[in-house]
Design an enzyme around this catalytic site. Structure first.
Site, PDB file in Angstrom:
ATOM      1  N   GLU A  86      -7.782  10.366  13.679  1.00 13.25           N
ATOM      2  CA  GLU A  86      -6.887   9.273  13.307  1.00 13.25           C
ATOM      3  C   GLU A  86      -5.774   9.067  14.344  1.00 13.25           C
ATOM      4  OE1 GLU A  86      -5.127   7.679   9.114  1.00 13.25           O
ATOM      5  OE2 GLU A  86      -4.623   9.747   9.637  1.00 13.25           O
ATOM      6  N   GLY A 137      -0.281  17.748   9.580  1.00 15.01           N
ATOM      7  CA  GLY A 137      -0.325  18.641   8.438  1.00 15.01           C
ATOM      8  C   GLY A 137      -1.746  18.811   7.963  1.00 15.01           C
ATOM      9  N   ALA A 138      -2.469  17.682   7.841  1.00 16.53           N
ATOM     10  CA  ALA A 138      -3.853  17.714   7.378  1.00 16.53           C
ATOM     11  C   ALA A 138      -4.467  16.347   7.604  1.00 16.53           C
ATOM     12  CB  ALA A 138      -3.916  18.097   5.903  1.00 16.53           C
ATOM     13  N   MET A 139      -5.793  16.248   7.389  1.00 14.45           N
ATOM     14  CA  MET A 139      -6.521  14.985   7.551  1.00 14.45           C
ATOM     15  C   MET A 139      -7.590  14.875   6.486  1.00 14.45           C
ATOM     16  SD  MET A 139      -6.652  12.222   9.240  1.00 14.45           S
ATOM     17  CE  MET A 139      -7.735  10.878   8.766  1.00 14.45           C
ATOM     18  N   ASN A 193     -10.567  13.768   5.892  1.00 14.50           N
ATOM     19  CA  ASN A 193     -11.981  13.510   6.128  1.00 14.50           C
ATOM     20  C   ASN A 193     -12.760  13.765   4.838  1.00 14.50           C
ATOM     21  OD1 ASN A 193     -11.271  13.507   9.017  1.00 14.50           O
ATOM     22  ND2 ASN A 193     -11.132  15.714   8.729  1.00 14.50           N
ATOM     23  N   HIS A 195      -2.222  15.686  -1.697  1.00 16.81           N
ATOM     24  CA  HIS A 195      -2.076  14.464  -0.902  1.00 16.81           C
ATOM     25  C   HIS A 195      -3.425  14.081  -0.286  1.00 16.81           C
ATOM     26  CE1 HIS A 195       0.242  12.027   2.266  1.00 16.81           C
ATOM     27  NE2 HIS A 195      -0.973  12.115   2.776  1.00 16.81           N
ATOM     28  N   GLU A 196      -4.064  15.055   0.365  1.00 20.52           N
ATOM     29  CA  GLU A 196      -5.358  14.767   1.008  1.00 20.52           C
ATOM     30  C   GLU A 196      -6.422  14.441  -0.026  1.00 20.52           C
ATOM     31  OE1 GLU A 196      -5.163  14.328   4.148  1.00 20.52           O
ATOM     32  OE2 GLU A 196      -3.138  15.164   4.154  1.00 20.52           O
ATOM     33  N   HIS A 242      -6.361  10.920  -1.093  1.00 19.93           N
ATOM     34  CA  HIS A 242      -6.955  10.049  -0.085  1.00 19.93           C
ATOM     35  C   HIS A 242      -8.446   9.829  -0.307  1.00 19.93           C
ATOM     36  CE1 HIS A 242      -3.890   9.000   2.741  1.00 19.93           C
ATOM     37  NE2 HIS A 242      -3.595  10.237   3.089  1.00 19.93           N
ATOM     38  N   GLU A 293      -1.323   5.914   2.772  1.00 27.04           N
ATOM     39  CA  GLU A 293      -0.378   7.013   2.966  1.00 27.04           C
ATOM     40  C   GLU A 293       0.738   7.026   1.919  1.00 27.04           C
ATOM     41  OE1 GLU A 293      -1.025   9.449   4.579  1.00 27.04           O
ATOM     42  OE2 GLU A 293      -2.483   8.786   6.067  1.00 27.04           O
TER      43      GLU A 293
END
Length: 867
Positions: free
Chosen positions: A137, A275-277, A279, A309-310, A313, A332
């Protein structure tokens, strides 16, 4: 054709022309092992073969595919071989004379990354093992395979990976190893930037989640969690799985849409920029969330928040994705809100809204007062704009505004809107209007005016109470005055709770009256509180319903000066601390007064996350906002206060650990004896465990003041010969107070690209030390001489790190402001993203100078005042 920086207009034109039916991506990463470097001195590469099936609604048209690679071996379009030297320019592949149905095959040599962008390769210094992971990203999947790199050209993906024999490989879908190749199940239609590959000898733990759905069927989700083998002794997978299952329960209950991506793996990876993604099926996190030493509950809460949070998503962002980065907030802001919402609703962290009010919103308040502030729905012209918009506006202000929205439309209407949004737009792309339409359906409210005020304008309002008392000492009128900055004069509708507080007979500061009301316009009267007994404190955003800067009347401010520590409600107390910090940053409260409040009342703070935030703010107040002539005295006061609380805190408690870390950060020469004693065992603080992470914190300060040097740091690295230990050592080495050390650190970051992203970050962190302002002064001029070259030559991530991290913000003088302005004037044609970073740094410096002037004026008025 234009280069790497894809514009919104180009993306819009390509999306109107093309539709993508699917990708087959084959990677061969066996080259990850072996001697460092390559025979020709170029980057280490891997083979990437991509087949893209796509349609064109204007046969005969020309378009392009994206690829950033050192070389392309072969390109074929619809069976016709194309000359790579003619169609590939280093970032794009020209596609001429497209048919209605097309097949593009690209065989390339792509480069492993050392900056955390693309396919990152990491060699573990502890055991020599090699680990790979991808991070894309907003637009770095093109560094790994040829594609159409924009979020609205979704497609199913099939990945296959050849890897060293002893390795395991993971991707978004479930995988199987056959004939030396890992093959992965085809994904649902997703955007390029959330595809993922993780490969290496990772330590891998499994679990599973089951849930009976409304139709009676059973949803089964295989769970996995992984980290480097060197971190396995510290890997608390059970807690990670606990939070994961709690989150899956929570989101299924509220979203009414089954998790759509099969398995759910979570990888904690090294040298990670974020922090994180999110996927889908393969979430990646920075490995610092695997705690090597004792940490406070705030760290566990923070990790849980990121996990949730992830997970949010998976629905907001992966299932339904924004058309372009203008609407980045659509994923976000929602994920940031949902992370805290789920943390409170599903996990043991019931006070997560306090952390949100105190920590996340501080990020948003700062971002919304920078010259680069922007509406939550931003104007994103290109990919460089997009990269910089992963900021406090898009995340924390957006989440704060959603919290306001929940108060405005009601929680159930909000969640029902989300449910309809998922079902209506599954596997598709959306804009702002798509969300507003479902919210109008579920709430019955006109969302247009709300969106114009909150999503399409920038800036933060301040709310101040005005209290008039009658002859009997009761409230005759209580009004809330709303103000805005001249640069962003919008006054907004706020749904707020106004709380009245006074001290009880026992001295506790408690709320005795509350009214929830709408504030709209410059002055709003809270009729419900007329007749109430006179308050000692009025809190105009009680319960933190809106996004605003809270101000106090003089009576309230006097009460806080005397009795902040007596406030019994932890959220209200956190809101008061946040308001006082905003006043300090706005040069309305002298820095030494904020520090005095911390020294007198922080030890009363029950919430460990708030306490740690207060420590950070006090340190920042001294560094940036205190008058220079008071810094030495302020350092002494903070060190003495921290030392006293280190010994006074409950032995072995997380509060004691927080005070120990704060003491290590702020002490100077009188405290060095204790730091060295804790390291060599000649001193002890009862209950304090000096583990490896705390040892490095102690050494950081000692290295900064020259008490320890290269020899001692090498010995500590031998004791902790790990990737984490190496990062700590690099930071400490760069922190030493020597001209030669600073010159070397500068050269390693600015003149060379040999360091990985993590070591660039560590070197910059060590280089910049508040106690070394004179030593760093010569680098102000050098900074302005090199930043445009660095921005042009390095990756955007490293460019951001250098431009932000090395700005001479510690040279706090008008001369530095003038030098910054001179650069901006002379470089009006520089990349907008680069200018934005410099403008932001300039604003921080100007704010610091205003704060110092405020503090100096207070010192002149009361020169003998001490804590």
């Amino acid at each position: 054709m234009p280069g790497e920086n894809l514009s919104r207009d180009e993306a819009r034109e390509r999306a109107a022309l093309l539709s993508v039916d699917g990708y087959d991506v084959s990677l061969d990463v066996r080259s990850a092992l072996g001697d460092e470097g390559s025979e020709n001195g170029g980057p280490r590469t891997f083979r990437s073969v991509t087949t893209i099936r796509f349609r064109c609604n204007e046969p005969g048209a020309t378009s392009f595919a994206d690829l950033i690679a050192p070389s392309v071996t072969a390109v074929s379009l619809n069976g016709k071989d194309l000359d790579p030297s003619e169609v590939f320019d280093g970032s794009r592949i020209v596609l001429e004379d497209l048919a209605a149905d097309n097949e593009l095959v690209v065989d390339a040599q792509c480069a492993y990354s050392r900056t955390g962008e693309g396919l990152h390769r990491f060699v573990d210094p502890e055991d020599g093992e090699v680990y790979l992971y991808t991070q894309y990203e907003p637009a770095d999947s093109r560094r790994v395979f040829a594609n159409f790199e924009q979020p609205d050209l979704k497609a199913p993906f099939r990945f296959e990976v050849r890897a060293p024999e002893a390795w395991t490989v993971w991707s978004n879908g479930s995988g199987e190893l056959a004939d030396g190749t890992w093959r992965f199940a085809e994904t649902k239609p997703i955007s390029t930037y959330i595809t993922c590959v993780v490969a290496g000898p990772y330590h891998y733990v499994t679990d599973s989640y089951e849930r009976t759905l409304a139709d009676g069927s059973t949803l089964r989700i295989p769970l996995g969690a992984m980290c480097r083998k060197g971190l396995a002794p510290y890997f608390d997978a059970d807690d990670i799985f606990l939070v994961t299952k709690q989150g899956l329960d929570f989101f299924h209950e509220h979203f009414d849409y089954p998790y759509p991506f099969g398995k759910y793996d979570q990888a904690f990876v090294p040298e990670y920029n974020l922090g994180a993604m999110e996927n889908p099926g393969m979430v990646t996190f920075r490995e610092e969330f695997v705690f090597r030493g004792k940490v406070t509950q705030a760290s566990y809460e923070g990790r849980a928040n990121v996990i949730l949070h992830e997970m949010a998503h998976m629905w907001f962002g992966d299932l339904v994705t924004m058309v372009w980065w203008d609407d980045l907030w659509l994923k976000e802001s929602f994920a940031d809100f949902m992370g805290t919402f789920a943390n409170v609703g599903a996990t043991r962290f019931k006070n997560a809204w306090i952390t949100f009010a105190n920590r996340r919103k501080a990020w948003a308040y700062r971002a919304d007062q920078l010259p680069s502030t922007h509406p939550i729905t931003a104007d994103i012209r290109d990919l460089q704009d997009a990269k910089l918009n992963f900021d406090g506006i898009t995340y924390a202000k957006g989440a704060s505004v959603l919290k306001q929205l929940v108060a405005y439309v009601g929680q159930e209407a909000f969640l029902e809107g989300a449910r309809r949004y998922f079902k209506r737009h599954a596997y598709g792309n959306t804009r702002l209007g798509d969300l507003l339409s479902v919210l109008e359906e579920t709430s019955g409210r006109d969302m247009g005016a709300w969106a114009r005020s909150w999503l399409q304008t920038a800036g933060v309002n301040s709310l101040t109470p005005q209290v008039l008392l009658d002859g009997e000492g009761r409230v005759s009128e209580l009004a809330v005055v709303q103000e805005a900055a001249e640069s962003h004069p919008e006054l907004r509708p706020h749904r707020v709770a106004v709380g009245l507080y006074r001290r009880t007979a026992g001295g506790a500061l408690e709320r005795y009256a509350r009214a929830e009301t709408d504030v709209d316009g410059p002055r709003s009267i809270v009729t419900e509180l007329a007749g109430a007994e006179a308050p000692e404190l009025v809190l105009v955003n009680d319960d933190d319903l809106t996004f605003c800067k809270t101000r106090f009347d003089e009576t309230s401010l006097a009460t806080l000066r005397a009795a902040l520590g007596e406030m019994t409600d932890p959220l209200a107390r956190a809101l008061c601390w946040s308001a006082l910090w905003n006043m300090t940053r706005d040069a309305l409260l002298p820095a030494r007064e904020f520090i005095d409040l911390v020294l007198r009342f922080a030890h009363r703070e029950s919430d460990i996350g708030v306490l740690q935030m207060l420590h950070a703010w006090a340190d920042s107040a001294l560094t940036h906002y205190a008058a220079p002539q008071w810094r030495e005295e302020g350092t002494r006061l903070l060190a003495e206060g921290a030392s006293a609380q280190l010994y006074a805190a409950e032995h072995g408690s997380e509060h004691q650990l927080a005070w120990a870390r704060f003491f290590a950060r702020v002490t100077d020469e009188p405290g060095f004896g204790l730091l060295t004693g804790l390291l060599d065992g000649s001193a002890a603080v009862e209950g304090l465990d000096v583990d490896q992470e705390l040892r490095w914190a102690l050494l950081d300060t000692l290295a900064t003041y020259g008490v320890v040097g290269e020899k001692e740091l090498a010995a500590e690295l031998a004791r902790d010969d790990t990737a984490s230990g190496k990062r700590h050592q690099v930071r400490c080495l760069a922190a030493r107070p020597s001209k030669a050390v600073k010159a070397q650190a500068w050269a390693q970051v600015v003149e060379s690209d040999a360091l990985s992203n993590a070591l660039v970050e560590a070197t910059i962190a060590g280089f910049v030390q508040p106690s070394q302002r004179e030593l760093l002064a010569p680098y102000a001029e050098k900074y302005f001489a090199v930043i445009e070259r660095v921005w042009d030559e390095r990756s955007i991530q490293i460019g951001m790190d250098v431009v932000r991290g090395l700005f001479p913000g510690l040279q706090q003088s008008p001369a530095t402001l003038e030098a910054t302005d001179a650069w901006l004037t002379a470089h009006e044609d520089a990349a907008p993203a680069l200018r934005r970073l410099v403008l932001e740094a300039r604003d921080d410096l100007a704010r610091a100078l205003r704060g110092q002037a405020c503090d100096a004026a207070a010192l002149e008025e009361a020169p003998g005042l001490e804590a």
